[in-house]
Motif scaffolding. Structure first.
Motif, mmCIF file in Angstrom:
data_model
loop_
_atom_site.group_PDB
_atom_site.id
_atom_site.type_symbol
_atom_site.label_atom_id
_atom_site.label_comp_id
_atom_site.label_asym_id
_atom_site.label_seq_id
_atom_site.Cartn_x
_atom_site.Cartn_y
_atom_site.Cartn_z
ATOM 1 N N UNK A 34 -21.008 -32.599 -131.150
ATOM 2 C CA UNK A 34 -21.529 -33.182 -129.917
ATOM 3 C C UNK A 34 -20.679 -32.819 -128.718
ATOM 4 N N UNK A 35 -21.352 -32.728 -127.585
ATOM 5 C CA UNK A 35 -20.678 -32.373 -126.343
ATOM 6 C C UNK A 35 -19.627 -33.403 -125.947
ATOM 7 N N UNK A 36 -19.817 -34.663 -126.327
ATOM 8 C CA UNK A 36 -18.873 -35.721 -125.979
ATOM 9 C C UNK A 36 -17.443 -35.356 -126.362
ATOM 10 N N UNK A 37 -17.279 -34.594 -127.442
ATOM 11 C CA UNK A 37 -15.929 -34.245 -127.923
ATOM 12 C C UNK A 37 -15.175 -33.382 -126.921
ATOM 13 N N UNK A 45 -9.195 -35.674 -130.345
ATOM 14 C CA UNK A 45 -10.288 -35.485 -131.294
ATOM 15 C C UNK A 45 -10.116 -34.261 -132.177
ATOM 16 N N UNK A 46 -9.040 -33.507 -131.988
ATOM 17 C CA UNK A 46 -8.916 -32.236 -132.679
ATOM 18 C C UNK A 46 -8.922 -32.390 -134.198
ATOM 19 N N UNK A 47 -8.503 -33.553 -134.702
ATOM 20 C CA UNK A 47 -8.463 -33.752 -136.146
ATOM 21 C C UNK A 47 -9.765 -34.237 -136.746
ATOM 22 N N UNK A 108 -19.842 -43.583 -123.760
ATOM 23 C CA UNK A 108 -19.962 -42.330 -124.496
ATOM 24 C C UNK A 108 -21.388 -42.202 -124.990
ATOM 25 N N UNK A 109 -22.026 -41.105 -124.598
ATOM 26 C CA UNK A 109 -23.328 -40.746 -125.162
ATOM 27 C C UNK A 109 -23.032 -39.684 -126.215
ATOM 28 N N UNK A 146 -10.823 -34.643 -114.502
ATOM 29 C CA UNK A 146 -11.525 -33.808 -113.523
ATOM 30 C C UNK A 146 -12.422 -32.758 -114.163
ATOM 31 N N UNK A 147 -12.297 -32.504 -115.448
ATOM 32 C CA UNK A 147 -13.196 -31.532 -116.081
ATOM 33 C C UNK A 147 -14.505 -32.171 -116.545
ATOM 34 N N UNK A 148 -14.741 -33.414 -116.130
ATOM 35 C CA UNK A 148 -15.956 -34.119 -116.537
ATOM 36 C C UNK A 148 -16.774 -34.539 -115.309
#
Length: 197
Positions: A34-37, A45-47, A108-109, A146-148
């Motif tokens: 999912x894009x949420x990650x 979330x890398x693990x 979170x969607x 800022x990347x969101x």
């Protein structure tokens, strides 16, 4: 005690309700895709990966136990569900110990099919209204990176005010990220309701 499937708020596209055990079956696949990650603190979330059947059952058991806990008032978390009944994510609130009269809202969607369709905007607006309506909290904030840009647009659409940024606070994958802050005061929320917003 309030029913576990209590509807907390309802809009035209989604409603917010208490989590129920069957939600776990929707959340499990989203843990690993999912894009949420990409946007929700991806360095944490890398693990996350696909679970073994045993790990999935342990997750369901923890989720069932969570659903049995007294959720308290106002809620700290709610499932976002499409009007047709399909869960798509959740909203939450949290506080910082030094600032007890202020909360932070999160959303979170998880379901990529539900992005860019207005679900998140409506859900966050419902959640902020619910939190102010069921408490005496003075301020509700939202923090993001800022990347969101999607969540920044959503924050502004629901009336949160841009308050500034901690510039270049984190480096991630060769990019310097700002930590962006939004907030809404109770009086601003009340004035918006008086204007019919």
């Amino acid at each position: 005690m309030v029913s576990q499937d209590a509807v907390l708020a309802q809009g035209k596209l989604v409603f917010l309700r208490d989590p129920i055990p069957s939600d776990a079956d929707h959340y499990l696949p989203w843990r690993s895709r999912g894009e949420w990650r990409r946007y929700d603190a991806p360095w944490e979330k890398s693990g996350l990966s696909t679970m073994t059947p045993e790990e999935a059952e342990a997750y369901r058991e923890r989720f069932r136990a969570f659903c049995q806990e007294d959720p308290g008032l106002p809620r700290k978390r709610a499932s976002i569900v499409a009007i047709e009944g399909k869960p798509m994510g959740w909203v939450n609130r949290y506080a910082k110990e030094d600032y007890p009269d202020g909360w932070y809202a999160g959303i979170t969607i998880y379901d990529d099919d539900c992005l860019n369709r207005g679900f998140g905007t409506e859900a966050l607006g419902l959640w902020i209204n619910y939190l102010f309506s069921h408490s005496e909290v003075h301020r509700i904030g939202l923090e993001t990176w800022s990347f969101n840009p999607r969540i920044m647009r959503v924050a502004e659409k629901v009336g949160l005010v841009y308050e500034g940024a901690l510039r270049e606070l984190r480096e991630w994958q060769g990019q310097r990220l700002d930590f962006v802050l939004y907030g809404l005061l109770r009086r601003e929320w009340s004035a918006g309701h008086e204007r019919g917003q």
